[in-house]
Scaffold this active site. Structure first.
Site, PDB file in Angstrom:
ATOM      1  N   TYR A 143       5.137   2.970  -1.601  1.00  0.00           N
ATOM      2  CA  TYR A 143       4.340   1.914  -0.977  1.00  0.00           C
ATOM      3  C   TYR A 143       3.861   0.903  -2.018  1.00  0.00           C
ATOM      4  CZ  TYR A 143       0.650  -0.325   1.780  1.00  0.00           C
ATOM      5  OH  TYR A 143      -0.148  -1.243   2.422  1.00  0.00           O
ATOM      6  N   LYS A 147       5.127  -3.087  -2.779  1.00  0.00           N
ATOM      7  CA  LYS A 147       4.152  -4.184  -2.797  1.00  0.00           C
ATOM      8  C   LYS A 147       4.201  -4.932  -4.125  1.00  0.00           C
ATOM      9  CE  LYS A 147       2.343  -3.498   1.302  1.00  0.00           C
ATOM     10  NZ  LYS A 147       2.537  -4.472   2.391  1.00  0.00           N
TER      11      LYS A 147
END
Length: 242
Positions: A143, A147
């Site tokens: 994750y 990002k």
């Protein structure tokens, strides 16, 4: 953060410029609040939503909102949807639990980056990217890695102004079930603000920070706002309500 009187003047000055804006991810928790605040503050002469389906609204305030329905798998074919906007907000995102690892990467990296590329080519001057606390392209956590990768790639596009927001846990009542976030919201929501400020933030505060930052002079080509800065910039700045 500017005092309220200064902020009101900045908003009025911004309105006089008659700028246009597009929002990606307006059906999500942050995107919905962002759209409502933008309309409530009447900041733009034209508001366009870009998404995979048309959204329905009951309030009259939404009557003049334009909507462009696109296929994110074939975004190049929808380049005109990204043309002619002065400002862009990207709140796109999903979860690994919902979309699987490949689907998550596809949405949070590929869709976001392609949208940013088309926005840049279409004349967008100020791109606002909703990222995450801890974003790091070298992270071992998928994750945060994704990002971080997106932040770096979008920065390479050289927008006149790029604002990246890295909130912590978003405090809101999601329609979509995310058990881990629910537990985190309950935990941080019960803590004193001084303890939670590095890790959590209400969605409405994130949105108001985005808009307060928007109307304020930029601090460089790229602005990176971490959770504490978001809390400071977005607090006690209620805009007009719909």
């Amino acid at each position: 953060m500017a005092d309220k009187e200064t902020l009101l003047k900045l908003r009025e000055d911004f309105k006089m410029q008659n700028k246009s804006v597009f929002i990606l991810g307006a059906s999500g928790e942050t995107g919905k609040v962002l759209l409502k605040e933008i309309l409530g503050q009447n900041l733009f002469s034209k508001v366009t939503l870009i998404g995979r389906r048309k959204l329905t609204f009951e309030e009259e305030a939404y009557n003049n909102v334009n909507q462009e329905v696109v296929d994110f798998e074939k975004l190049d074919e929808y380049a005109p949807a990204f043309q002619g906007h002065d400002v862009g907000f990207c709140c796109l995102g999903t979860t690994r639990r919902k979309a699987g690892a490949d689907g998550f990467v596809r949405v949070d990296r590929d869709y976001v980056l392609k949208s940013a590329e088309l926005a840049k080519a279409g004349g967008c001057k100020h791109f606002n990217l909703l990222s995450s606390r801890g974003a790091d392209k070298s992270s071992s956590f998928l994750y945060l890695q994704v990002k971080g990768e997106v932040e770096a790639k979008v920065e390479e596009l050289k927008f006149d102004r790029l604002s990246v927001f890295r909130p912590g846990v978003l405090l809101c009542d999601r329609q979509e079930s995310r058990p881990g976030e629910w537990l985190a919201r309950k935990f941080f929501g019960s803590l004193p603000d001084s303890w939670a400020s590095g890790y959590a933030v209400p969605v409405v505060t994130v949105v108001r920070a985005m808009l307060n930052n928007l109307v304020s002079p930029g601090s460089g080509q790229m602005e990176l706002l971490e959770n504490k800065a978001i809390l400071h910039l977005g607090k006690d700045s209620d805009g007009p309500k719909l």
